[in-house]
Design a protein around this motif. Structure first.
Motif, PDB file in Angstrom:
ATOM      1  N   GLU A 213      10.927  24.839 -12.609  1.00  0.00           N
ATOM      2  CA  GLU A 213      10.340  23.504 -12.539  1.00  0.00           C
ATOM      3  C   GLU A 213       9.041  23.364 -13.330  1.00  0.00           C
ATOM      4  O   GLU A 213       8.585  22.246 -13.559  1.00  0.00           O
ATOM      5  CB  GLU A 213      10.075  23.118 -11.080  1.00  0.00           C
ATOM      6  N   ALA A 214       8.442  24.481 -13.701  1.00  0.00           N
ATOM      7  CA  ALA A 214       7.228  24.427 -14.518  1.00  0.00           C
ATOM      8  C   ALA A 214       7.417  25.197 -15.822  1.00  0.00           C
ATOM      9  O   ALA A 214       6.444  25.687 -16.404  1.00  0.00           O
ATOM     10  CB  ALA A 214       6.033  24.971 -13.743  1.00  0.00           C
ATOM     11  N   ALA A 215       8.657  25.304 -16.291  1.00  0.00           N
ATOM     12  CA  ALA A 215       8.940  26.055 -17.520  1.00  0.00           C
ATOM     13  C   ALA A 215       8.139  25.486 -18.690  1.00  0.00           C
ATOM     14  O   ALA A 215       8.071  24.266 -18.877  1.00  0.00           O
ATOM     15  CB  ALA A 215      10.434  26.007 -17.828  1.00  0.00           C
ATOM     16  N   CYS A 216       7.539  26.374 -19.450  1.00  0.00           N
ATOM     17  CA  CYS A 216       6.697  25.939 -20.563  1.00  0.00           C
ATOM     18  C   CYS A 216       6.349  27.152 -21.413  1.00  0.00           C
ATOM     19  O   CYS A 216       6.735  28.287 -21.099  1.00  0.00           O
ATOM     20  CB  CYS A 216       5.404  25.292 -20.050  1.00  0.00           C
ATOM     21  N   PHE A 217       5.639  26.901 -22.489  1.00  0.00           N
ATOM     22  CA  PHE A 217       5.008  27.973 -23.261  1.00  0.00           C
ATOM     23  C   PHE A 217       3.527  27.987 -22.887  1.00  0.00           C
ATOM     24  O   PHE A 217       2.868  26.945 -22.900  1.00  0.00           O
ATOM     25  CB  PHE A 217       5.182  27.741 -24.761  1.00  0.00           C
ATOM     26  N   GLN A 218       3.023  29.155 -22.530  1.00  0.00           N
ATOM     27  CA  GLN A 218       1.616  29.295 -22.166  1.00  0.00           C
ATOM     28  C   GLN A 218       1.132  30.668 -22.601  1.00  0.00           C
ATOM     29  O   GLN A 218       1.934  31.558 -22.920  1.00  0.00           O
ATOM     30  CB  GLN A 218       1.420  29.112 -20.665  1.00  0.00           C
ATOM     31  N   PRO A 219      -0.186  30.885 -22.668  1.00  0.00           N
ATOM     32  CA  PRO A 219      -0.702  32.194 -23.067  1.00  0.00           C
ATOM     33  C   PRO A 219      -0.163  33.301 -22.165  1.00  0.00           C
ATOM     34  O   PRO A 219      -0.086  33.144 -20.940  1.00  0.00           O
ATOM     35  CB  PRO A 219      -2.214  32.043 -22.909  1.00  0.00           C
ATOM     36  N   VAL A 220       0.193  34.420 -22.765  1.00  0.00           N
ATOM     37  CA  VAL A 220       0.765  35.531 -21.997  1.00  0.00           C
ATOM     38  C   VAL A 220      -0.224  36.062 -20.963  1.00  0.00           C
ATOM     39  O   VAL A 220       0.177  36.686 -19.970  1.00  0.00           O
ATOM     40  CB  VAL A 220       1.213  36.671 -22.928  1.00  0.00           C
ATOM     41  N   PHE A 221      -1.511  35.814 -21.149  1.00  0.00           N
ATOM     42  CA  PHE A 221      -2.509  36.316 -20.198  1.00  0.00           C
ATOM     43  C   PHE A 221      -2.342  35.686 -18.818  1.00  0.00           C
ATOM     44  O   PHE A 221      -2.692  36.306 -17.807  1.00  0.00           O
ATOM     45  CB  PHE A 221      -3.924  36.031 -20.718  1.00  0.00           C
ATOM     46  N   LEU A 222      -1.825  34.469 -18.756  1.00  0.00           N
ATOM     47  CA  LEU A 222      -1.646  33.823 -17.462  1.00  0.00           C
ATOM     48  C   LEU A 222      -0.592  34.541 -16.630  1.00  0.00           C
ATOM     49  O   LEU A 222      -0.676  34.581 -15.400  1.00  0.00           O
ATOM     50  CB  LEU A 222      -1.281  32.352 -17.649  1.00  0.00           C
ATOM     51  N   THR A 223       0.404  35.135 -17.279  1.00  0.00           N
ATOM     52  CA  THR A 223       1.372  35.968 -16.563  1.00  0.00           C
ATOM     53  C   THR A 223       0.791  37.353 -16.295  1.00  0.00           C
ATOM     54  O   THR A 223       1.014  37.924 -15.225  1.00  0.00           O
ATOM     55  CB  THR A 223       2.677  36.084 -17.364  1.00  0.00           C
ATOM     56  N   ALA A 224       0.037  37.884 -17.237  1.00  0.00           N
ATOM     57  CA  ALA A 224      -0.592  39.195 -17.027  1.00  0.00           C
ATOM     58  C   ALA A 224      -1.495  39.171 -15.798  1.00  0.00           C
ATOM     59  O   ALA A 224      -1.581  40.154 -15.050  1.00  0.00           O
ATOM     60  CB  ALA A 224      -1.391  39.597 -18.259  1.00  0.00           C
ATOM     61  N   ALA A 225      -2.160  38.047 -15.559  1.00  0.00           N
ATOM     62  CA  ALA A 225      -3.032  37.938 -14.385  1.00  0.00           C
ATOM     63  C   ALA A 225      -2.233  38.033 -13.091  1.00  0.00           C
ATOM     64  O   ALA A 225      -2.757  38.483 -12.066  1.00  0.00           O
ATOM     65  CB  ALA A 225      -3.816  36.631 -14.432  1.00  0.00           C
ATOM     66  N   TYR A 226      -0.961  37.604 -13.106  1.00  0.00           N
ATOM     67  CA  TYR A 226      -0.113  37.774 -11.930  1.00  0.00           C
ATOM     68  C   TYR A 226       0.033  39.250 -11.561  1.00  0.00           C
ATOM     69  O   TYR A 226       0.182  39.590 -10.382  1.00  0.00           O
ATOM     70  CB  TYR A 226       1.270  37.188 -12.203  1.00  0.00           C
ATOM     71  N   CYS A 227       0.014  40.119 -12.558  1.00  0.00           N
ATOM     72  CA  CYS A 227       0.085  41.557 -12.285  1.00  0.00           C
ATOM     73  C   CYS A 227      -1.204  42.049 -11.640  1.00  0.00           C
ATOM     74  O   CYS A 227      -1.177  42.855 -10.701  1.00  0.00           O
ATOM     75  CB  CYS A 227       0.312  42.334 -13.584  1.00  0.00           C
ATOM     76  N   ARG A 228      -2.333  41.585 -12.129  1.00  0.00           N
ATOM     77  CA  ARG A 228      -3.611  42.157 -11.744  1.00  0.00           C
ATOM     78  C   ARG A 228      -4.154  41.571 -10.435  1.00  0.00           C
ATOM     79  O   ARG A 228      -4.790  42.292  -9.666  1.00  0.00           O
ATOM     80  CB  ARG A 228      -4.628  41.927 -12.882  1.00  0.00           C
ATOM     81  N   MET A 229      -3.938  40.287 -10.149  1.00  0.00           N
ATOM     82  CA  MET A 229      -4.670  39.661  -9.032  1.00  0.00           C
ATOM     83  C   MET A 229      -4.231  40.084  -7.626  1.00  0.00           C
ATOM     84  O   MET A 229      -5.132  40.185  -6.779  1.00  0.00           O
ATOM     85  CB  MET A 229      -4.618  38.139  -9.189  1.00  0.00           C
ATOM     86  N   PRO A 230      -2.994  40.288  -7.203  1.00  0.00           N
ATOM     87  CA  PRO A 230      -1.728  40.000  -7.888  1.00  0.00           C
ATOM     88  C   PRO A 230      -1.216  38.605  -7.517  1.00  0.00           C
ATOM     89  O   PRO A 230      -1.730  37.984  -6.605  1.00  0.00           O
ATOM     90  CB  PRO A 230      -0.804  41.079  -7.312  1.00  0.00           C
ATOM     91  N   PHE A 231      -0.174  38.152  -8.245  1.00  0.00           N
ATOM     92  CA  PHE A 231       0.572  36.924  -7.957  1.00  0.00           C
ATOM     93  C   PHE A 231      -0.358  35.734  -7.739  1.00  0.00           C
ATOM     94  O   PHE A 231      -0.582  35.268  -6.626  1.00  0.00           O
ATOM     95  CB  PHE A 231       1.513  37.149  -6.764  1.00  0.00           C
ATOM     96  N   SER A 232      -0.828  35.235  -8.854  1.00  0.00           N
ATOM     97  CA  SER A 232      -1.991  34.361  -8.909  1.00  0.00           C
ATOM     98  C   SER A 232      -1.895  33.088  -8.086  1.00  0.00           C
ATOM     99  O   SER A 232      -2.905  32.624  -7.552  1.00  0.00           O
ATOM    100  CB  SER A 232      -2.251  33.990 -10.370  1.00  0.00           C
ATOM    101  N   SER A 233      -0.725  32.482  -7.970  1.00  0.00           N
ATOM    102  CA  SER A 233      -0.620  31.181  -7.287  1.00  0.00           C
ATOM    103  C   SER A 233       0.349  31.220  -6.120  1.00  0.00           C
ATOM    104  O   SER A 233       0.884  30.182  -5.730  1.00  0.00           O
ATOM    105  CB  SER A 233      -0.180  30.107  -8.286  1.00  0.00           C
ATOM    106  N   CYS A 234       0.538  32.410  -5.532  1.00  0.00           N
ATOM    107  CA  CYS A 234       1.640  32.608  -4.588  1.00  0.00           C
ATOM    108  C   CYS A 234       1.166  32.813  -3.162  1.00  0.00           C
ATOM    109  O   CYS A 234      -0.012  33.039  -2.907  1.00  0.00           O
ATOM    110  CB  CYS A 234       2.456  33.821  -5.014  1.00  0.00           C
ATOM    111  N   TRP A 235       2.121  32.780  -2.248  1.00  0.00           N
ATOM    112  CA  TRP A 235       1.849  33.061  -0.836  1.00  0.00           C
ATOM    113  C   TRP A 235       1.978  34.548  -0.522  1.00  0.00           C
ATOM    114  O   TRP A 235       1.340  35.050   0.417  1.00  0.00           O
ATOM    115  CB  TRP A 235       2.809  32.274   0.057  1.00  0.00           C
ATOM    116  N   CYS A 236       2.822  35.252  -1.266  1.00  0.00           N
ATOM    117  CA  CYS A 236       3.127  36.661  -0.977  1.00  0.00           C
ATOM    118  C   CYS A 236       2.075  37.560  -1.625  1.00  0.00           C
ATOM    119  O   CYS A 236       2.343  38.278  -2.583  1.00  0.00           O
ATOM    120  CB  CYS A 236       4.526  37.004  -1.479  1.00  0.00           C
ATOM    121  N   VAL A 237       0.857  37.495  -1.100  1.00  0.00           N
ATOM    122  CA  VAL A 237      -0.274  38.215  -1.699  1.00  0.00           C
ATOM    123  C   VAL A 237      -0.884  39.158  -0.668  1.00  0.00           C
ATOM    124  O   VAL A 237      -1.412  38.723   0.356  1.00  0.00           O
ATOM    125  CB  VAL A 237      -1.352  37.237  -2.209  1.00  0.00           C
ATOM    126  N   PHE A 238      -0.792  40.443  -0.957  1.00  0.00           N
ATOM    127  CA  PHE A 238      -1.457  41.490  -0.193  1.00  0.00           C
ATOM    128  C   PHE A 238      -2.080  42.437  -1.216  1.00  0.00           C
ATOM    129  O   PHE A 238      -1.917  42.250  -2.426  1.00  0.00           O
ATOM    130  CB  PHE A 238      -0.459  42.228   0.703  1.00  0.00           C
TER     131      PHE A 238
END
Length: 356
Positions: A213-238
């Motif tokens: 539903e949010a498919a797009c082209f965006q900087p790869v760093f925004l996905t890389a941050a999902y690895c590091r934070m982790p899961f930048s905009s999600c509920w499943c965060v520990f």
């Protein structure tokens, strides 16, 4: 439901029956249906408000790209809905992270990072394809490229904090505006948009993605941050065990470097990653401010941190981003003046690694 079955059946040229509600969100409804031949398909019906129409356009165009998602079987533009392949009942990444098998969790994280990296690297020359598909399925709502969320959130952040009574640095608004546009058009790659753990199936054939539903082209760093934070905009965060976030980040990075060799330079990579962490923190803070007073779990039905646990974790990480001095100072103000009075435990670890 009758309308959904009839319209989806027209798209496929077959009768559909026995709908099973799989949930959805405020923009869409998802059902599994049986075909006349005995197989099953997934039907996703979207609302006709602007956010629903934008989600429909992104989903139809994104699935048409054929990059890691279920096969697109048909589109009904006027209803609107999409019909897609049923990928079955494979576990999601959330399932294995919330389970009790540390090996399965590590393997799932590696498959997730590698799969997203492969999709990103293989897509960098297909931006025009997505634009053409988006125009084909567009229903008048602004696309994610036309209305970038980072710029909108940067504008919303200072007044949201002021509404909490926080006296933010005067330089914050300008700094956030620069942060949102710096590098916004660089190192772009395709993403389905929401790569949270529950939207990733771990199948015998590899990673399969759900929710475009949010498919797009965006900087790869925004996905890389999902690895590091982790899961930048999600509920499943520990919290992850030491070194695991860096490990899965490196798996993702190794794939995108194939498309962007300059990202092998640590200085470039780290700068982009830290910008992304700041942007995701702004986004989540604006989203969750209304829920901070009533400190409930982020997810209503599954094990998750509370809103305050999650926000404090995000603010602590973002408070170290000293290259953005007004932003880092704001994070420390939030930790002192807002989170300082919270009587909540630290963010716990993922259940799969308990006792590992």
């Amino acid at each position: 439901m009758d309308t959904i079955l009839r319209a989806a059946g027209e798209v496929l040229g077959t009768e559909l029956s026995d709908p099973v509600d799989l949930g959805g969100n405020r923009r869409s409804v998802v059902v599994r249906c049986r075909t006349a031949s005995g197989g099953t398909v997934i039907v996703k019906r979207f609302g006709t408000e602007p956010e629903g129409l934008r989600g429909f356009t992104a989903e139809a165009a994104g699935l048409s790209m054929g990059l890691g998602g279920p096969g697109l079987l048909g589109v009904h533009p006027s209803l609107p809905l999409v019909v897609m392949e049923d990928l079955g009942s494979a576990p999601t990444l959330a399932d294995v992270l919330l389970g009790d098998d540390p090996r399965a969790a590590l393997d799932g994280l590696a498959a997730w990072a590698r799969g997203l990296g492969v999709i990103a690297a293989g897509s960098v020359h297909r931006r025009a394809d997505l634009a053409e598909l988006s125009a084909r399925y567009g229903r008048g709502a602004p696309s994610w490229d036309e209305e970038p969320w980072a710029v909108r959130r940067a504008a919303e952040f200072p007044p949201a904090l002021a509404g909490m009574g926080l006296d933010v640095p005067r330089e914050l608004a300008d700094e956030l505006t620069r942060l949102a546009v710096t590098g916004a058009g660089d190192h772009l790659a395709f993403t389905p948009g929401d790569t949270c753990p529950d939207n990733n199936l771990i199948t015998p054939g590899g990673l399969r993605l759900l929710d475009f539903e949010a498919a797009c082209f965006q900087p790869v760093f925004l996905t890389a941050a999902y690895c590091r934070m982790p899961f930048s905009s999600c509920w499943c965060v520990f919290s992850l065990p030491p070194g695991v976030a860096e490990e899965i980040e490196n798996i993702y990075r190794a794939e995108v470097v194939r498309a962007y060799p300059e990202l092998a330079e640590d200085e470039i990579w780290r700068a982009g990653l830290r910008r992304a962490i700041a942007l995701w923190t702004v986004h989540l803070t604006v989203n969750l401010i209304p829920r901070m007073a009533d400190d409930k779990p982020v997810h209503r039905f599954r094990r998750s941190p509370t809103v305050r646990q999650l926000m404090r974790h995000r603010w602590e990480m973002a408070s170290t981003l000293e290259e953005f001095p007004a932003f880092a100072r704001t994070m420390r103000l939030l930790l002192r003046d807002v989170a300082g009075s919270w009587d909540v435990p630290p963010l716990p670890g993922y259940p799969a690694f308990d006792g590992a």
